[in-house]
Design a protein around this motif. Structure first.
Motif: not given
Length: 74
Positions: A8-22, A54-65
């Motif tokens: 599966a191709n996982h979207s970075k934005i979707a992963a960030v949103l899932f981490a922040f909100f869920l 989850g919030f910290i991981e969302g920030i990590i995903y967001l700052t990853m290239s």
């Protein structure tokens, strides 16, 4: 008989949103294919610790290239 492995191709934005909100229930872990960690987040969601992680991981995903994210999760 050959088996095809479906990657599966996982979207970075979707992963960030899932981490922040869920993130407190591990939705981002399930989305990225880490089912065991997702279950662990579900078991301990009542403590609030998975929410913080989850919030910290969302920030990590967001700052990853995008290249780093794709190399690790796709």
């Amino acid at each position: 008989m050959t088996e095809e492995i479906n990657h599966a191709n996982h979207s970075k934005i979707a992963a960030v949103l899932f981490a922040f909100f869920l993130g407190g229930i591990g939705a981002h872990k399930f989305y990225l294919g880490s089912t065991k960690l997702g279950i662990l987040y579900l078991i301990f969601f009542w403590t609030g610790i998975p929410l913080l992680i989850g919030f910290i991981e969302g920030i990590i995903y967001l700052t990853m290239s995008t290249e780093e994210f794709n190399a690790k999760y796709n």
